[in-house]
Design a protein around this motif. Structure first.
Motif, PDB file in Angstrom:
ATOM      1  N   GLY A 187     -46.907   3.399  -5.781  1.00  0.00           N
ATOM      2  CA  GLY A 187     -48.308   3.180  -5.435  1.00  0.00           C
ATOM      3  C   GLY A 187     -48.757   4.281  -4.485  1.00  0.00           C
ATOM      4  O   GLY A 187     -47.929   5.056  -3.981  1.00  0.00           O
ATOM      5  N   SER A 246     -42.920  -1.147  -2.900  1.00  0.00           N
ATOM      6  CA  SER A 246     -43.890  -1.088  -3.985  1.00  0.00           C
ATOM      7  C   SER A 246     -45.142  -1.891  -3.670  1.00  0.00           C
ATOM      8  O   SER A 246     -45.060  -3.031  -3.203  1.00  0.00           O
ATOM      9  CB  SER A 246     -43.255  -1.607  -5.282  1.00  0.00           C
ATOM     10  N   SER A 247     -46.295  -1.280  -3.926  1.00  0.00           N
ATOM     11  CA  SER A 247     -47.576  -1.967  -3.744  1.00  0.00           C
ATOM     12  C   SER A 247     -48.611  -1.309  -4.650  1.00  0.00           C
ATOM     13  O   SER A 247     -49.291  -0.373  -4.263  1.00  0.00           O
ATOM     14  CB  SER A 247     -48.033  -1.892  -2.286  1.00  0.00           C
ATOM     15  N   THR A 248     -48.707  -1.794  -5.885  1.00  0.00           N
ATOM     16  CA  THR A 248     -49.701  -1.281  -6.826  1.00  0.00           C
ATOM     17  C   THR A 248     -50.661  -2.415  -7.187  1.00  0.00           C
ATOM     18  O   THR A 248     -50.469  -3.560  -6.795  1.00  0.00           O
ATOM     19  CB  THR A 248     -49.052  -0.751  -8.122  1.00  0.00           C
ATOM     20  N   SER A 250     -51.114  -3.132 -10.354  1.00  0.00           N
ATOM     21  CA  SER A 250     -50.762  -3.401 -11.750  1.00  0.00           C
ATOM     22  C   SER A 250     -50.710  -4.908 -12.018  1.00  0.00           C
ATOM     23  O   SER A 250     -50.122  -5.661 -11.235  1.00  0.00           O
ATOM     24  CB  SER A 250     -49.392  -2.783 -12.075  1.00  0.00           C
ATOM     25  N   PRO A 253     -45.364  -6.295 -13.938  1.00  0.00           N
ATOM     26  CA  PRO A 253     -44.314  -5.604 -13.173  1.00  0.00           C
ATOM     27  C   PRO A 253     -44.126  -4.167 -13.636  1.00  0.00           C
ATOM     28  O   PRO A 253     -44.222  -3.873 -14.836  1.00  0.00           O
ATOM     29  CB  PRO A 253     -43.064  -6.447 -13.453  1.00  0.00           C
ATOM     30  N   VAL A 254     -43.876  -3.280 -12.692  1.00  0.00           N
ATOM     31  CA  VAL A 254     -43.606  -1.876 -13.025  1.00  0.00           C
ATOM     32  C   VAL A 254     -42.115  -1.580 -13.009  1.00  0.00           C
ATOM     33  O   VAL A 254     -41.685  -0.527 -13.479  1.00  0.00           O
ATOM     34  CB  VAL A 254     -44.347  -0.924 -12.059  1.00  0.00           C
ATOM     35  N   ASP A 276     -41.237  -5.738  -2.281  1.00  0.00           N
ATOM     36  CA  ASP A 276     -42.365  -5.836  -3.213  1.00  0.00           C
ATOM     37  C   ASP A 276     -43.542  -6.458  -2.467  1.00  0.00           C
ATOM     38  O   ASP A 276     -43.593  -7.664  -2.253  1.00  0.00           O
ATOM     39  CB  ASP A 276     -41.958  -6.705  -4.412  1.00  0.00           C
ATOM     40  N   ALA A 278     -46.687  -6.165  -3.471  1.00  0.00           N
ATOM     41  CA  ALA A 278     -47.809  -6.383  -4.390  1.00  0.00           C
ATOM     42  C   ALA A 278     -47.955  -7.841  -4.811  1.00  0.00           C
ATOM     43  O   ALA A 278     -46.985  -8.592  -4.875  1.00  0.00           O
ATOM     44  CB  ALA A 278     -47.626  -5.528  -5.637  1.00  0.00           C
ATOM     45  N   ASP A 282     -44.808  -6.422  -8.388  1.00  0.00           N
ATOM     46  CA  ASP A 282     -44.470  -5.192  -9.105  1.00  0.00           C
ATOM     47  C   ASP A 282     -43.048  -5.211  -9.655  1.00  0.00           C
ATOM     48  O   ASP A 282     -42.739  -4.487 -10.601  1.00  0.00           O
ATOM     49  CB  ASP A 282     -44.610  -3.981  -8.163  1.00  0.00           C
TER      50      ASP A 282
END
Length: 422
Positions: A187, A246-248, A250, A253-254, A276, A278, A282
């Protein structure tokens, strides 16, 4: 119309519920318009972050339940599955809630500054979508002003405590020397930027930034001597990472379990610490089942955060006092709206009487009356007409023993004050 704040947050709902009720950037405008088309809703703002989803609306007095049903229906969930996690505030309580949220007093991290930017963004989106008008515009501008004052007048934001800071603090507990570790940040938003800043300040060895837009990832990585990759390249670089944050935005899940398993084999099962942040998540929850993976979500950071926010408690108490005062100020403005129409009607009535008497005075001038006589007629007749109805009503109030009305009239016309200066 009544102001309603309705939603759920990290205190009332676990992440698996929160992620089902988020409004991502791809659906937020459509959701706002859909909500504003609700027959009982006049204005609407939707605030959706990793820790909360909230609706701020002006509604008919008895429409609270139907708005609660809307949030379930919009996401295709049974109302009974969502309703246990919802809270709602009406009127004064709704105003107080928004002020507390904007100042970071209702956040997972007490006093964290990111939420104010998120509230501003939510309002700007709603305003651009045409779902806000006079009342919510005034309320949100009021909230921004109060939040700014609290930042200035208290020490609420002095300690470097945030979700990103908590994630890095936890990484330091697991890896005593960050200079020998590689961090992979997924992200490129504000939370990831904060995490990058904290990692850099704590001497991280290497930093990789992955994002859907590589240029944005490169701009962030360049600030901290890291390098950028596209999200599609994650599987090729995951094995390099000792720390993954991770912080998107989306919706899916990425990082999946299979990708992480492959990376662990390549690392010869050297452990990976993952956070995580997000919502929706994510990283697939099943990743936590793997040996040598230490996966934390935003809910797991609570203990770390509690240790780092004690210094903000006193400032928070000061902030609550400021908020209480400014809630009263906004409610006072809100009550004043009730008098606006009455004042306008009263002024219109006075202007009609003025025009009527002025017309007659001008007619007298045209018939040869002297200006002095016409002015005396104008003054005497206008005074009588303006005072006739109030005098009649006050006389009747005295006859009926309506002392409260007499006292209100005394306050309204300031008669005692007039007597004291005569």
């Amino acid at each position: 119309m009544t102001i309603l704040a309705l939603g759920l947050n990290h205190k009332t709902a676990p992440v698996e519920i929160r992620e089902r009720l988020t409004f991502g950037p791809d659906i937020i405008v459509g959701a706002l318009r859909n909500l504003s088309e609700h027959p009982a809703v006049d204005e609407a703002v939707i605030l959706s972050t990793c820790n909360r989803t909230e609706l701020y609306c002006t509604i008919d007095d008895d429409a609270q339940a139907s708005v609660a049903d809307w949030i379930s229906d919009f996401h295709g969930l049974e109302q009974g599955r969502v309703s246990p996690y919802l809270y709602s505030h009406l009127g004064n309580a709704a105003v107080q809630h928004l002020l507390r949220v904007s100042c970071g007093l209702d956040s997972l991290v007490l006093g964290e500054p990111q939420i104010l930017g998120q509230v501003k963004s939510a309002f700007q989106t709603a305003n651009a979508s045409g779902t806000t008008r006079k009342l919510l515009c005034r309320l949100f501008q009021h909230a921004f002003s109060v939040a700014k004052q609290i930042r200035t007048d208290t020490a609420i934001g002095n300690s470097p405590v945030s979700v990103a800071f908590a994630a890095v603090s936890l990484a330091k507990q697991i890896f005593s020397d960050l200079s020998e570790q590689t961090a992979l940040l997924i992200g490129a938003g504000e939370t990831i930027e904060l995490a990058a800043r904290h990692l850099h300040q704590n001497g991280i060895g290497h930093m990789i930034v992955a994002n859907r837009t590589v240029e944005k990832a490169h701009n962030l990585a360049a600030q901290f001597e890291g390098y950028a990759i596209a999200l599609t390249e994650l599987s090729g670089h995951l094995a390099e990472a000792d720390i993954v944050i991770s912080s998107t935005a989306s919706p899916l899940p990425v990082l999946g379990k299979g990708t992480v398993e492959s990376a662990l084999k390549e690392r010869k099962h050297r452990p990976i610490f993952m956070v995580d942040i997000a919502v929706p998540r994510d990283i697939e929850p099943e990743v936590s089942d793997l040996s040598d993976i230490y996966l934390y979500t935003v809910d797991d950071l609570d203990e770390v955060i509690q240790e780092n926010m004690r210094s903000r408690q006193e400032a928070a108490e000061q902030a609550e006092e400021i908020i209480e005062r400014y809630v009263d100020e906004f409610i006072g403005w809100l009550r004043s709206l009730d008098a606006v129409e009455l004042i306008q009607d009263y002024r219109n009535q006075g202007e009609l009487l003025r025009d009527e008497v002025l017309k007659k005075a001008l007619q007298q001038l045209n018939k040869g009356k002297s200006p002095e006589e016409a002015l005396q007629f104008l003054a005497r007749t206008l005074t009588n007409k303006l005072l006739h109805t109030p005098s009649s009503q006050l006389r009747q109030a005295g006859f009926d023993g309506q002392t409260e009305l007499l006292e209100a009239a005394n306050t309204l016309f300031q008669l005692k004050q007039l007597d004291s200066t005569s």
